[in-house]
Design a protein around this motif. Structure first.
Motif, PDB file in Angstrom:
ATOM      1  N   GLN A  88      10.567  12.266   7.872  1.00  0.00           N
ATOM      2  CA  GLN A  88       9.420  12.164   8.780  1.00  0.00           C
ATOM      3  C   GLN A  88       9.925  11.016   9.316  1.00  0.00           C
ATOM      4  OE1 GLN A  88       6.091  12.042   6.315  1.00  0.00           O
ATOM      5  NE2 GLN A  88       6.710  10.477   4.954  1.00  0.00           N
ATOM      6  N   CYS A 145       7.548   7.571  10.729  1.00  0.00           N
ATOM      7  CA  CYS A 145       6.036   7.105  10.402  1.00  0.00           C
ATOM      8  C   CYS A 145       5.927   5.878  11.588  1.00  0.00           C
ATOM      9  CB  CYS A 145       6.014   6.682   9.231  1.00  0.00           C
ATOM     10  SG  CYS A 145       6.097   7.996   7.874  1.00  0.00           S
ATOM     11  N   ARG A 204       0.756  -1.408   6.514  1.00  0.00           N
ATOM     12  CA  ARG A 204      -0.156  -0.234   7.049  1.00  0.00           C
ATOM     13  C   ARG A 204      -1.437  -0.168   6.698  1.00  0.00           C
ATOM     14  NH1 ARG A 204       3.905   4.274   4.352  1.00  0.00           N
ATOM     15  NH2 ARG A 204       2.652   5.869   5.444  1.00  0.00           N
ATOM     16  N   CYS A 222       2.299   9.995  10.619  1.00  0.00           N
ATOM     17  CA  CYS A 222       3.926  10.424  10.199  1.00  0.00           C
ATOM     18  C   CYS A 222       4.007  11.703  11.006  1.00  0.00           C
ATOM     19  CB  CYS A 222       4.083  10.486   8.820  1.00  0.00           C
ATOM     20  SG  CYS A 222       4.128   8.779   7.969  1.00  0.00           S
ATOM     21  N   ASP A 234      11.754   7.728   7.912  1.00  0.00           N
ATOM     22  CA  ASP A 234      11.514   7.873   6.443  1.00  0.00           C
ATOM     23  C   ASP A 234      12.194   9.231   6.041  1.00  0.00           C
ATOM     24  OD1 ASP A 234      10.720   7.790   3.757  1.00  0.00           O
ATOM     25  OD2 ASP A 234       8.852   8.502   4.171  1.00  0.00           O
ATOM     26  N   SER A 275      11.520  10.787   2.809  1.00  0.00           N
ATOM     27  CA  SER A 275       9.990  11.350   2.750  1.00  0.00           C
ATOM     28  C   SER A 275       9.395  10.677   1.484  1.00  0.00           C
ATOM     29  CB  SER A 275       9.872  12.786   2.693  1.00  0.00           C
ATOM     30  OG  SER A 275      10.583  13.371   4.052  1.00  0.00           O
ATOM     31  N   ASP A 276       9.919   9.594   1.310  1.00  0.00           N
ATOM     32  CA  ASP A 276       9.154   8.997   0.049  1.00  0.00           C
ATOM     33  C   ASP A 276       7.895   7.860   0.680  1.00  0.00           C
ATOM     34  OD1 ASP A 276      10.563   6.779   1.067  1.00  0.00           O
ATOM     35  OD2 ASP A 276      11.498   6.095  -0.561  1.00  0.00           O
ATOM     36  N   SER A 277       7.696   7.844   1.818  1.00  0.00           N
ATOM     37  CA  SER A 277       6.555   7.182   2.363  1.00  0.00           C
ATOM     38  C   SER A 277       6.698   5.712   2.227  1.00  0.00           C
ATOM     39  CB  SER A 277       5.410   7.425   1.901  1.00  0.00           C
ATOM     40  OG  SER A 277       4.928   8.830   2.121  1.00  0.00           O
ATOM     41  N   GLU A 278       7.931   5.091   2.087  1.00  0.00           N
ATOM     42  CA  GLU A 278       8.569   3.656   2.072  1.00  0.00           C
ATOM     43  C   GLU A 278       9.563   3.462   3.036  1.00  0.00           C
ATOM     44  OE1 GLU A 278       7.158   1.430   0.010  1.00  0.00           O
ATOM     45  OE2 GLU A 278       5.670   3.028  -0.612  1.00  0.00           O
TER      46      GLU A 278
END
Length: 153
Positions: A46, A48, A62, A70, A98, A101-104
């Motif tokens: 993704q 973001c 954030r 995202c 990302d 896709s670990d949102s980090e």
């Protein structure tokens, strides 16, 4: 006496004045910022985005961003994110790919990014992220469109 240059100059000044000082009713109307993402190196994961209206927290906190979102990546569609209902003003956007896709925003053991990233106005970020002022864009009118090109190390 030739009045053509004077008339042309007056028209140019009037046009510039109209751009600099829009009609009062336009100053408080909400606007949107459309962000086109280019340079994605692989269609997985993704992308973001974080929208900031000040330097507080820019570019990665954030929790201090005005808006975040995202988008899932795809191979055949260009990515465009839209931030809506914004007051006209100055904003900066940070983006990261990302891929897992670990949102980090992942980095290696020496702190170098292992995922793509970018900023509004596309400033160079060789030794660290830019300051808010280097990435700020003016958002006004019904829609403002910008393009952010992702960078990878």
């Amino acid at each position: 006496m030739n009045r053509q240059p004077v008339l042309t100059g007056a028209l140019i000044l009037a046009a510039i004045g109209g751009l600099a000082y829009p009609a009062h009713g336009q100053l408080d109307q909400p606007t949107q910022l459309a962000v086109e993402i280019s340079g994605l190196n692989q269609p997985q994961g993704q992308v973001c985005l974080n929208l900031f209206d000040s330097g507080a927290g820019f570019p990665s906190n954030r929790d201090q961003a005005l808006q975040t979102q995202c988008l899932e990546t795809t191979a055949d569609v260009s990515l465009v994110a839209t931030f809506e209902d914004l007051a006209p003003g100055s904003y900066a956007v940070s983006v990261f790919h990302d891929a897992n896709s670990d949102s980090e925003f992942n980095r290696n053991f020496v702190g170098m990014p292992t995922e793509g990233f970018g900023f509004s106005r596309n400033p160079e970020a060789l030794t660290g992220p830019p300051e808010f002022g280097e990435a700020v864009v003016l958002v006004a009118g019904a829609e403002t469109r910008i393009e952010i090109e992702l960078s990878y190390f």
